[in-house]
Scaffold this active site. Structure first.
Site, short mmCIF file in Angstrom:
data_model
loop_
_atom_site.label_atom_id
_atom_site.label_comp_id
_atom_site.label_asym_id
_atom_site.label_seq_id
_atom_site.Cartn_x
_atom_site.Cartn_y
_atom_site.Cartn_z
N TYR A 56 25.81 -6.01 6.16
CA TYR A 56 25.09 -6.30 7.41
C TYR A 56 24.26 -5.09 7.84
CZ TYR A 56 24.25 -8.44 11.97
OH TYR A 56 23.65 -9.01 13.07
N PHE A 104 -6.64 -14.03 10.74
CA PHE A 104 -5.95 -15.12 10.06
C PHE A 104 -5.43 -16.11 11.10
CE2 PHE A 104 -2.11 -16.86 7.91
CZ PHE A 104 -2.74 -17.46 6.87
N ASP A 105 -5.23 -17.40 10.71
CA ASP A 105 -4.91 -18.40 11.75
C ASP A 105 -3.59 -18.15 12.48
OD1 ASP A 105 -3.53 -19.24 9.53
OD2 ASP A 105 -4.44 -21.20 9.41
N ASP A 165 -3.51 -6.06 8.70
CA ASP A 165 -2.84 -7.31 8.34
C ASP A 165 -2.93 -7.36 6.81
OD1 ASP A 165 -1.91 -9.85 7.99
OD2 ASP A 165 -3.40 -10.84 9.26
N ALA A 211 -1.43 -8.86 3.89
CA ALA A 211 -0.95 -9.80 2.87
C ALA A 211 -1.51 -9.52 1.47
CB ALA A 211 -1.28 -11.23 3.30
N LYS A 269 2.55 -13.02 -0.52
CA LYS A 269 1.32 -12.83 -1.28
C LYS A 269 1.50 -11.63 -2.22
CE LYS A 269 -0.29 -15.44 2.28
NZ LYS A 269 -0.07 -15.29 3.71
N HIS A 299 -4.15 -31.30 10.28
CA HIS A 299 -4.38 -31.39 8.84
C HIS A 299 -3.10 -31.57 8.02
CE1 HIS A 299 -3.82 -27.18 9.90
NE2 HIS A 299 -3.43 -26.95 8.66
C1 LIG Z 1 -0.21 -15.56 5.01
C2 LIG Z 1 -0.79 -14.65 5.97
C3 LIG Z 1 -0.19 -14.39 7.20
C4 LIG Z 1 1.07 -15.11 7.66
O1 LIG Z 1 2.13 -14.90 6.79
P1 LIG Z 1 3.26 -15.97 6.50
O2 LIG Z 1 4.14 -15.27 5.53
O3 LIG Z 1 2.62 -17.19 5.94
O4 LIG Z 1 3.94 -16.25 7.79
C5 LIG Z 1 -0.81 -13.49 8.06
N1 LIG Z 1 -1.96 -12.89 7.71
C6 LIG Z 1 -2.55 -13.09 6.53
C7 LIG Z 1 -3.81 -12.38 6.20
C8 LIG Z 1 -2.01 -13.99 5.62
O5 LIG Z 1 -2.64 -14.23 4.46
#
Ligand SMILES: *Cc1c(COP(=O)(O)O)cnc(C)c1O
Length: 458
Positions: A72, A124-125, A215, A217, A258, A450
């Site tokens: 833990y 990103f969304d 950000d 990914a 990613k 969607h």
């Molecule tokens: C995928 C992604 C996120 C969100 O990550 P999740 O692991 O899907 O929650 C945030 N920013 C970018 C640029 C991403 O490609």
């Protein structure tokens, strides 16, 4: 004969996939109401829905799974992750989270408050979602060249410094806690940001007393493009480039699904101890104790190994060349795609593909449907369905570009699969003039339609 490029890995474990015929696909698609999110994955031959969490782990990653420490607190897996993040990004502190949006939720709970303004390059969304949920707003300062789909520019993910400066000058500094740069810029098609731009944005942001968040990914794909395209970086290793990129940032959020090549996971990396301490409180509340935060020890181990592999040039070269390989085939056939191709996906310009289908009939989704019927390929719509309705007027919002994204999972498909995809796209392209009508909506949810929308052919 010149020896061609070949994948720099061989395959040790395989997963069977099944081909189907057109009659079966017609039936399955009808049952799925022309929404590929409703298809069972067994009915898909090649799945290009997303590159998120769909990569293939290496033998070394799987071996790391066996030696994970599930304690833990104070687990060796946690210590390993702390050391890996320090080595690769130069950050002393981190918090594990279950995925990228969870990292955003924790960090923004500290940094973002009502009325704030968060400039960046096409957020990103989920990032935008977490900003707007807190009644703050995201301002897009991406360079104008990013919006011209065929213009060749090496760094279409770049921030326009004069747009950014304008946002700073027109608002009081307390309202702008941070600037977010997404590497690579997913929303504009996996387009990279240059080192020079990172350096300049960092200087400007710090001059106004704000923090710079990366950000992250697809940070490794971004580093690959810097090495390939930016002067002065050809001789540097990916790891050196990554280290420099993060020297300009104060904090990072990561979706490990990613470029860490795991199926689930995320984290936040911090330069400052104080911000880490504030965020820890929220991590404990939302994700788990600071030493695991929604991840098991074995998953943290696989993630660390994934980060090392993703920052090896050979891995990145294989990956990005595969995306280019498919793009070159489509371009040679005249298929309209966004250029230059980004790191993780190809985007087909559906309006140019089907110029006769009216915009009210979901042009990009029509192409998604045809690709599935043609070859059992599952792509995703980035067009009117995704853009959703205006929250006030409830009218459809028609985006400038109607795109179909073919996202390429990491280390999953071979170039024979790329040949197959290219042939299927070209076959639909050959019969495009016969397709004059699109789809209509039968049923839709009030937001994020969607995922669940039900459609019918016109
Ligand atoms: C995928 C992604 C996120 C969100 O990550 P999740 O692991 O899907 O929650 C945030 N920013 C970018 C640029 C991403 O490609």
């Amino acid at each position: 004969m010149e020896l061609p490029f070949a994948e720099l890995y061989k395959i040790k474990m395989v997963e069977t996939i099944k081909q189907s015929n057109c009659e079966q696909r017609k039936k399955w698609l009808r049952e799925a109401h022309y929404n590929v999110f409703n298809l069972r994955s067994e009915y898909v031959f090649i799945d290009l829905l997303t590159d998120s969490g769909t990569g293939a782990m290496s033998d070394k990653q799987w071996s790391q799974m066996m030696v994970g420490d599930e304690s833990y607190a104070g687990a060796t897996s946690y210590i390993k992750m702390k050391e890996t993040i320090k080595e690769l990004f130069g950050f002393n502190d981190f918090l594990p989270t279950h995925q990228g949006r969870a990292a955003e939720n924790v960090l923004f709970s500290v940094l973002v408050k009502e009325g704030d303004i968060i400039p960046g390059n096409s957020h990103f969304d989920t990032t935008k979602g977490h900003i707007e949920f807190r009644k703050a707003s995201a301002v897009d300062c991406t360079i104008n060249q990013a919006f011209d789909s065929t213009l060749i520019h090496p760094f279409k993910g770049n921030v326009d410094l004069s747009k950014l400066k304008k946002v700073f000058d027109e608002n009081s500094p307390e309202k702008i806690p941070m600037v977010i740069i997404t590497v690579t810029n997913n929303t504009s098609g996996g387009q990279p940001v240059s080192m020079q731009n990172l350096r300049e944005v960092s200087a400007l942001t710090h001059q106004y007393g704000a923090k710079l968040l990366l950000d992250s990914a697809r940070f490794a794909e971004n580093a690959y493009f810097i090495k390939k395209r930016e002067e002065g970086y050809a001789e540097k290793s990916i790891k050196e480039i990554v280290k420099e990129m993060y020297s300009y940032a104060d904090v990072m959020t990561m979706s490990s699904k990613k470029d860490a090549i795991v199926n689930m996971g995320g984290f936040i990396g911090f330069k400052e101890r104080e911000l880490y301490e504030k965020a820890s409180v929220y991590n404990i509340m939302f994700e788990g104790f600071v030493t695991y935060g929604g991840m098991s020890g074995r998953d943290m181990n696989a993630l660390c190994q994934g980060l090392y592999e993703a920052t090896e040039f050979d891995y990145l070269d294989t990956r990005i060349r595969q995306v280019e390989y498919l793009a070159d085939k489509l371009l040679a056939y005249g298929v309209p795609i966004l250029q230059p191709t980004g790191g993780h996906a190809i985007f087909i310009d559906a309006k140019k593909f089907f110029p006769k289908i009216p915009k009210e009939e979901y042009i990009a989704q029509t192409l998604v449907v045809e690709l599935y019927l043609e070859g059992g390929i599952r792509a995703v719509e980035v067009g009117t369905l995704l853009a959703d309705r205006d929250p006030e007027t409830r009218e459809n919002r028609y985006p400038t570009l109607e795109l179909v994204r073919l996202a390429i999972p990491r280390r999953v498909y071979t170039n024979s699969h790329m040949d197959y995809i290219a042939a299927a796209v070209c076959n639909v392209f050959d019969r495009r003039k016969k397709i004059k009508r699109g789809l209509m909506i039968l049923k839709e949810a009030p937001i994020m339609r969607h995922f669940t929308v039900e459609l019918e052919r016109m």
